[in-house]
Write a protein that holds these residues in place. Structure first.
Motif, PDB file in Angstrom:
ATOM      1  N   SER A 290      -2.443  -8.431  -2.371  1.00  0.00           N
ATOM      2  CA  SER A 290      -1.408  -7.396  -2.296  1.00  0.00           C
ATOM      3  C   SER A 290      -0.515  -7.403  -3.534  1.00  0.00           C
ATOM      4  O   SER A 290      -0.154  -6.341  -4.053  1.00  0.00           O
TER       5      SER A 290
ATOM      6  N   CYS B 250       1.047   1.687  -3.032  1.00  0.00           N
ATOM      7  CA  CYS B 250      -0.215   2.070  -2.401  1.00  0.00           C
ATOM      8  C   CYS B 250      -0.326   3.595  -2.398  1.00  0.00           C
ATOM      9  O   CYS B 250       0.547   4.289  -1.877  1.00  0.00           O
TER      10      CYS B 250
ATOM     11  N   TRP C 115      -5.228  -2.880   3.061  1.00  0.00           N
ATOM     12  CA  TRP C 115      -4.326  -1.744   2.866  1.00  0.00           C
ATOM     13  C   TRP C 115      -2.930  -2.071   3.385  1.00  0.00           C
ATOM     14  O   TRP C 115      -1.936  -1.785   2.732  1.00  0.00           O
TER      15      TRP C 115
ATOM     16  N   TRP D  74      -1.110  -4.518   1.026  1.00  0.00           N
ATOM     17  CA  TRP D  74      -0.652  -3.829  -0.188  1.00  0.00           C
ATOM     18  C   TRP D  74       0.504  -2.892   0.143  1.00  0.00           C
ATOM     19  O   TRP D  74       1.488  -2.826  -0.585  1.00  0.00           O
ATOM     20  N   ASN D  75       0.426  -2.181   1.239  1.00  0.00           N
ATOM     21  CA  ASN D  75       1.452  -1.209   1.606  1.00  0.00           C
ATOM     22  C   ASN D  75       2.777  -1.884   1.937  1.00  0.00           C
ATOM     23  O   ASN D  75       3.835  -1.264   1.827  1.00  0.00           O
TER      24      ASN D  75
END
Length: 162
Positions: free
Chosen positions: A105, A115, A131, A134-135
């Motif tokens: 991330s 993101c 995801w 990272w978000n």
């Protein structure tokens, strides 16, 4: 015998004049010197007189050497980040999935920023976990993400050797 040459006088043959001789005939001496020191465009311009040096007015600009980069924009952080990217590939010990997601991330945030892809379907568990990791870093600057990434890799290297 007609002609301008008198009796008993012979005219010596004359060689054609040289270019420099023609130039001396056409221009006075002072003009020749100025033509040598000035360009053709300046030949007829008045000579420049040296004047006093006046300081330029301040317009809110700073000299190039006085520009200070913010501490967060140092290129050293980029170099450390690239070294950490290479170092993480050399780890020999096992790394937990949680640590892998955390490192991933921060890597994505440092290289691409926030993101910018839609969330994958819930059926793709691995992609969804990446995801979400990272978000979670949304809004973090790239430099901060680089610093945290480097610190995390150093921690992993320390745990790997000890």
């Amino acid at each position: 015998m007609g002609g301008s040459v008198g009796a008993g006088q012979w005219a010596a043959p004359q060689s054609p004049p040289t270019i420099s001789a023609l130039a001396r005939r056409r221009r006075p001496q002072s003009s020749r010197r100025s033509a040598r020191t000035r360009s053709p465009h300046q030949q007829f311009a008045a000579p420049k007189q040296p004047g006093p040096q006046r300081p330029l007015p301040a317009r809110g600009l700073q000299p190039a050497n006085s520009f200070q980069r913010p501490a967060s924009a140092t290129p050293m952080c980029q170099v450390e980040f690239e070294m950490a990217c290479a170092a993480i590939k050399q780890l020999k010990g096992p790394v937990s999935d949680r640590e892998k997601l955390l490192v991933y991330s921060f890597y994505k945030q440092a290289t691409q920023g926030d993101c910018n892809i839609p969330a994958p379907p819930a059926t793709d568990v691995k992609a969804k976990a990446k995801w979400e990791a990272w978000n979670e870093n949304r809004g973090m600057s790239k430099m901060d993400a680089m610093r945290i990434y480097v610190a995390k890799v150093e921690e992993l290297k320390k745990n790997d050797t000890g």
